[in-house]
Design an enzyme around this catalytic site. Structure first.
Site, mmCIF file in Angstrom:
data_model
loop_
_atom_site.group_PDB
_atom_site.id
_atom_site.type_symbol
_atom_site.label_atom_id
_atom_site.label_comp_id
_atom_site.label_asym_id
_atom_site.label_seq_id
_atom_site.Cartn_x
_atom_site.Cartn_y
_atom_site.Cartn_z
ATOM 1 N N HIS A 194 -15.764 33.411 32.349
ATOM 2 C CA HIS A 194 -16.014 34.072 31.059
ATOM 3 C C HIS A 194 -17.176 33.389 30.331
ATOM 4 O O HIS A 194 -18.051 34.048 29.783
ATOM 5 C CB HIS A 194 -14.768 34.004 30.161
ATOM 6 C CG HIS A 194 -13.581 34.761 30.693
ATOM 7 N ND1 HIS A 194 -12.333 34.204 30.822
ATOM 8 C CD2 HIS A 194 -13.454 36.053 31.123
ATOM 9 C CE1 HIS A 194 -11.481 35.112 31.293
ATOM 10 N NE2 HIS A 194 -12.133 36.234 31.491
ATOM 11 N N LYS A 207 0.859 44.298 27.337
ATOM 12 C CA LYS A 207 0.708 43.153 28.246
ATOM 13 C C LYS A 207 1.466 41.984 27.635
ATOM 14 O O LYS A 207 1.568 41.882 26.423
ATOM 15 C CB LYS A 207 -0.772 42.747 28.350
ATOM 16 C CG LYS A 207 -1.554 43.520 29.387
ATOM 17 C CD LYS A 207 -2.911 42.848 29.599
ATOM 18 C CE LYS A 207 -3.757 43.604 30.599
ATOM 19 N NZ LYS A 207 -5.079 42.972 30.804
ATOM 20 N N ARG A 215 -16.825 40.546 39.520
ATOM 21 C CA ARG A 215 -16.689 39.560 40.603
ATOM 22 C C ARG A 215 -16.856 40.283 41.938
ATOM 23 O O ARG A 215 -17.906 40.790 42.233
ATOM 24 C CB ARG A 215 -15.329 38.854 40.504
ATOM 25 C CG ARG A 215 -15.302 37.740 39.485
ATOM 26 C CD ARG A 215 -13.914 37.398 39.057
ATOM 27 N NE ARG A 215 -13.291 38.529 38.391
ATOM 28 C CZ ARG A 215 -12.118 38.508 37.786
ATOM 29 N NH1 ARG A 215 -11.417 37.418 37.786
ATOM 30 N NH2 ARG A 215 -11.646 39.574 37.189
ATOM 31 N N SER A 236 -8.319 34.238 35.301
ATOM 32 C CA SER A 236 -7.334 33.629 34.397
ATOM 33 C C SER A 236 -5.986 33.483 35.112
ATOM 34 O O SER A 236 -5.281 32.493 34.919
ATOM 35 C CB SER A 236 -7.160 34.490 33.147
ATOM 36 O OG SER A 236 -8.365 34.564 32.437
#
Ligand code: ADP
Length: 160
Positions: A16, A40, A92, A130
């Site tokens: 990040h 979430k 990614r 994460s």
């Protein structure tokens, strides 16, 4: 130009940070938008994630044009509210692509004025997420090269 870099940042990683730095080199102002999503269940509260991001900015005082906001609801509404037309997302591997593409197209259906721009990850952070950091931290593993120092400290506090 003002851009928005949205995400959960649960917790923020070196991946990040790299995207924040690169976006801040390209644009006048970068708004890091921390998602408070009730569906979430994050490990860190939005307030904790925001605090970590502030600490990261303190550790990297050369980054000057970055602000941290909290948002909930639709990203396009947030962009309209703060008067920004560009969303930055990091990419990614190919695995990110389908999800990111779907979100970008959905946002475009909701607002034709807002564009999503992708910044490819630095190869050092290609595997970094994460979730990986959390899995390692839960078992007191070493996260030295994965997160900024202040995040490492926060993880230690949480799991000690
Ligand atoms: P979200 O819940 O929105 O996926 P994340 O915090 O996981 O939130 O990610 C926010 C953004 O940062 C996404 O665009 C994601 O692809 C990007 N990102 C996450 N990890 C990396 C990394 N290692 N390198 C580059 N971009 C990353």
């Amino acid at each position: 130009m003002k851009v928005v870099y949205p995400g959960s940042f649960d917790p923020p990683t070196n991946g990040h940070l790299d995207i924040i730095k690169r976006a801040s080199n390209l644009f006048d102002e970068v708004i890091v938008a921390v998602l408070q999503n009730k569906s979430k269940s994050p490990m860190f509260t939005a307030e904790e994630r925001i605090e970590m991001l502030y600490n990261i900015l303190e550790e990297n005082s050369n980054i000057e044009n970055v602000k941290i906001y909290k948002f909930e609801g639709l990203l396009v509404d947030f962009c309209i509210q703060i008067n920004s037309k560009v969303v930055i997302r990091g990419l990614r591997a190919v695995t990110d692509f389908e999800y990111e593409f779907q979100i970008a197209l959905t946002n475009r259906i909701m607002s034709k004025d807002i564009e999503t721009l992708f910044i490819p990850t630095d190869t050092n952070n290609l595997w970094l997420s994460s979730s990986i950091v959390k899995e390692i931290a839960i078992f007191n593993g070493e996260v030295d090269n994965m997160v900024p120092a202040c995040v490492k400290q926060k993880l230690k506090q949480k799991f000690s």
